[in-house]
Write a protein that holds these residues in place. Structure first.
Motif, PDB file in Angstrom:
ATOM      1  N   SER A 145       0.835  -1.212   0.000  1.00  0.00           N
ATOM      2  CA  SER A 145       0.000   0.000   0.000  1.00  0.00           C
ATOM      3  C   SER A 145       0.864   1.254   0.000  1.00  0.00           C
ATOM      4  O   SER A 145       0.526   2.252  -0.647  1.00  0.00           O
ATOM      5  CB  SER A 145      -0.928  -0.004   1.220  1.00  0.00           C
ATOM      6  OG  SER A 145      -1.717  -1.164   1.208  1.00  0.00           O
ATOM      7  N   ASP A 158      -7.705  -4.936  -1.461  1.00  0.00           N
ATOM      8  CA  ASP A 158      -7.463  -5.553  -0.164  1.00  0.00           C
ATOM      9  C   ASP A 158      -8.618  -5.194   0.778  1.00  0.00           C
ATOM     10  O   ASP A 158      -8.966  -4.021   0.891  1.00  0.00           O
ATOM     11  CB  ASP A 158      -6.131  -4.996   0.387  1.00  0.00           C
ATOM     12  CG  ASP A 158      -5.671  -5.750   1.612  1.00  0.00           C
ATOM     13  OD1 ASP A 158      -6.539  -6.098   2.458  1.00  0.00           O
ATOM     14  OD2 ASP A 158      -4.476  -5.999   1.740  1.00  0.00           O
ATOM     15  N   THR A 164      -6.601  -0.144   3.087  1.00  0.00           N
ATOM     16  CA  THR A 164      -5.590   0.830   3.517  1.00  0.00           C
ATOM     17  C   THR A 164      -5.401   1.942   2.483  1.00  0.00           C
ATOM     18  O   THR A 164      -5.405   3.121   2.822  1.00  0.00           O
ATOM     19  CB  THR A 164      -4.232   0.114   3.745  1.00  0.00           C
ATOM     20  OG1 THR A 164      -4.445  -0.965   4.645  1.00  0.00           O
ATOM     21  CG2 THR A 164      -3.194   1.059   4.314  1.00  0.00           C
ATOM     22  N   ASP A 189      -3.421  -2.409  -5.793  1.00  0.00           N
ATOM     23  CA  ASP A 189      -2.866  -2.846  -4.503  1.00  0.00           C
ATOM     24  C   ASP A 189      -3.666  -4.068  -4.053  1.00  0.00           C
ATOM     25  O   ASP A 189      -4.868  -3.958  -3.795  1.00  0.00           O
ATOM     26  CB  ASP A 189      -3.013  -1.688  -3.498  1.00  0.00           C
ATOM     27  CG  ASP A 189      -2.592  -2.083  -2.079  1.00  0.00           C
ATOM     28  OD1 ASP A 189      -2.012  -3.172  -1.879  1.00  0.00           O
ATOM     29  OD2 ASP A 189      -2.849  -1.272  -1.164  1.00  0.00           O
TER      30      ASP A 189
HETATM   31 MG   LIG Z   1      -1.740  -2.985   2.282  1.00  0.00          MG
END
Ligand SMILES: [Mg+2]
Ligand SMILES: Nc1ncnc2c1ncn2[C@@H]1O[C@H](COP(=O)(O)OP(=O)(O)OP(=O)(O)O)[C@@H](O)[C@H]1O
Length: 218
Positions: free
Chosen positions: A15, A38, A42, A82
């Protein structure tokens, strides 16, 4: 180009790299779509902080959605993804259309072993007619020259078949923690610090055609 930032291991810097790379591209005047696949969200949280603090330009973050591969494929501009193994189906879907997969690897033997296992997963996930380039680099490299772990891990990565090791490491710098909590890239917080220079060299090696574009910072 679709760049997936992924790793089998948690906490390797996915991230952090996705956010800083996204802002680096935006500062070069390049449109960016960032995808946070994810479940921890984040990247999405950092982008929210950035927007709320009014830092410009904002980073547009999309979440996992139906027909993800098509969304990734048809986005104009750069696409940064990500993703970790917490969302395995989405990770496979992203890899099936990726042009390249970037793997941040902390300098330790278990991280190198995990990368080797991850390579097999990437090969599995790559579709019949899509073979993404696989790039690994040492993240959180030790800053003391006497510590050999980063050299050793980098050497071991270089022996994994099918992996290209990026020549630019990112070192362990406390400013990365601030970057995530404040919603600013390291080169925005402190433009001439070591982390900023290291990140610029790293990002420039990934996007050489953008390296020379002046972002207006001294
Ligand atoms: Mg992450
Ligand atoms: N080069 C670096 N120097 C110092 N700290 C770093 C560096 N890279 C990442 N970190 C820190 O390591 C922690 C984990 O980073 P990050 O959240 O980016 O990893 P991740 O791979 O996305 O983790 P997860 O698997 O949980 O999604 C964060 O606190 C981040 O600030």
């Amino acid at each position: 180009m679709i760049t997936v930032i992924a790793n089998l291991k948690g906490g390797s810097g996915k991230s952090t790299v996705a956010f800083n790379l996204g802002v680096w591209l935006l500062k070069k005047g390049h449109p960016v779509a960032a995808y946070d696949l994810d479940p921890q969200l984040t990247l999405s949280d950092i982008a929210t902080v950035r927007r709320e603090e009014g830092y410009s330009p904002p980073l547009q973050v999309y979440l996992a959605q139906e027909a993800l591969a098509d969304h990734l494929r048809y986005h104009p501009g750069e696409v940064i993804v990500d993703v970790g193994v917490a969302n395995m189906p989405r990770m496979k879907e992203a890899i099936s259309v990726a042009h390249r997969v970037i793997i941040p690897v902390p300098p330790s033997q278990p991280d190198v072993w995990a990368t080797q296992r991850f390579m097999a997963m990437i090969k599995d996930a790559a579709s019949k007619d899509n073979h993404p380039e696989i790039l690994a680099f040492i993240n959180r490299a030790d800053t003391h020259h006497a510590v050999r772990e980063s050299d050793e891990a980098e050497e071991a990565l270089g022996m994994l078949p099918g992996v290209t090791v990026l020549p630019h490491r990112l070192y362990q710098r406390t400013i990365y923690r601030r970057s995530l909590s404040e919603g600013m890239a390291v080169f925005e917080i402190w433009p001439n610090c070591k982390a900023a220079r290291e990140f610029d060299a790293f990002a420039s090696s990934l996007f050489p055609e953008l390296a020379k574009i002046n972002t207006g910072r001294k």
